[in-house]
Enzyme design. Structure first.
Site, PDB file in Angstrom:
ATOM      1  N   PRO A   1      47.390  45.812  30.012  1.00 25.42           N
ATOM      2  CA  PRO A   1      47.155  44.281  29.620  1.00 25.42           C
ATOM      3  C   PRO A   1      48.327  43.588  28.824  1.00 25.42           C
ATOM      4  O   PRO A   1      47.982  43.964  27.643  1.00 25.42           O
ATOM      5  CB  PRO A   1      45.452  44.166  29.371  1.00 25.42           C
ATOM      6  CG  PRO A   1      45.986  45.551  30.495  1.00 25.42           C
ATOM      7  CD  PRO A   1      47.045  46.340  29.570  1.00 25.42           C
ATOM      8  N   GLU A   2      48.615  42.345  29.327  1.00 23.14           N
ATOM      9  CA  GLU A   2      49.331  41.168  28.036  1.00 23.14           C
ATOM     10  C   GLU A   2      48.583  40.243  28.150  1.00 23.14           C
ATOM     11  O   GLU A   2      47.941  40.533  28.387  1.00 23.14           O
ATOM     12  CB  GLU A   2      50.584  41.132  28.595  1.00 23.14           C
ATOM     13  CG  GLU A   2      51.863  42.031  28.967  1.00 23.14           C
ATOM     14  CD  GLU A   2      53.154  42.409  28.782  1.00 23.14           C
ATOM     15  OE1 GLU A   2      53.447  40.972  28.818  1.00 23.14           O
ATOM     16  OE2 GLU A   2      53.617  42.846  29.553  1.00 23.14           O
TER      17      GLU A   2
END
Length: 270
Positions: free
Chosen positions: A2-3
């Site tokens: 996840p960014e």
């Protein structure tokens, strides 16, 4: 992994269900995350009320009682609101039960995430040396230009350095460099101010748009409300090595930069 847009999507998804709610019980099934969950965490948060849910870089800052619960999703983690008593799957390591009848459930198959406690999160070793937020006024092309002087590393790992700017991970670095027409292999210190101004604008635009669209759906991640993100279908280069460029029609190239795969168009990016 996840960014920033995925983490911001999670923050927006869980905040309405946490803010103003009191913790009735903390259930820890496995403390062995990237850093062990503090033994005294229940003492810190039980019978306390969540007041605000913030984000710094990829860290969720959950203000409660006299401190902050720092959350990180690692490579495969997620946070969901589930009814209290919902059977826990194998990797559901933590439930934070609320007086609303819901529980914030933290699931992390690879256990690279974290749940830590701090009375002063901005001074915490994980956050103290972070660069500016990419969507803030503190981040711009002038900053990139000044910090890049004398840098011989490639521009892509340069903009992925959290000491330069936070939250520009592999996906969004690739997409922003494509949009700005900059070859990710170019030496950071040899790029002009004008091109950095354009790159900063593209970073802001793409991150803001990805957040609005719900992040990028990856194999291990869906948004905080359980709905998938919708940005992935609009990617121009990330994960598309060997496919045709959507702009010029040439085959996209792929290389390794900073131990990460990097896809680019040798015609559109210089």
């Amino acid at each position: 992994m996840p960014e920033l847009p995925e983490v911001e999507t999670t923050r927006r998804g869980i905040a309405p269900y946490l803010e103003g709610k009191r913790v009735t019980q903390l259930i820890v099934r496995d403390r062995r995350l990237r850093w062990p969950i503090p033994e005294d965490l229940a003492i810190q948060i039980e019978d306390q009320v969540f007041t605000r849910i913030d984000r710094r870089a990829k860290y969720l800052l959950m203000h409660i009682g006299g401190g902050v619960l720092i959350g990180h999703l690692g490579m495969s983690g997620n946070m969901r609101l589930v009814p209290i008593g919902t059977p826990a799957a194998k990797h559901a390591h933590v439930d934070i039960e609320l007086d609303s009848g819901l529980a914030l459930r933290y699931t992390d198959p690879r256990r690279f995430g974290a749940l830590l406690w701090s009375n002063d999160p901005m001074a915490h070793p994980l956050l103290a040396s972070l660069g500016p937020e990419p969507l803030s006024e503190a981040f711009n092309g002038e900053l990139l230009y000044q910090r890049s002087r004398g840098k011989r590393s490639a521009v892509k790992p340069f903009i992925m350095d959290n000491a330069v700017v936070v939250g520009v991970g592999n996906i969004y670095a690739s997409e922003a460099l494509f949009a700005a027409g900059i070859d990710p292999r170019r030496e950071a210190g040899r790029i002009s101010k004008a091109r950095y101004v354009q790159l900063a604008l593209e970073i802001k635009r793409i991150l803001a748009y990805a957040i609005e669209r719900g992040g990028t759906t990856l194999r291990d991640f869906t948004g905080g409300d359980g709905q998938p993100g919708y940005f992935k279908q609009e990617l121009f280069v990330y994960g598309r090595g060997g496919e045709l460029c959507k702009v010029c029609g040439r085959t996209l190239s792929e290389c390794r930069l900073g131990q990460r795969s990097s896809v680019y168009c040798s015609s559109c990016q210089r």
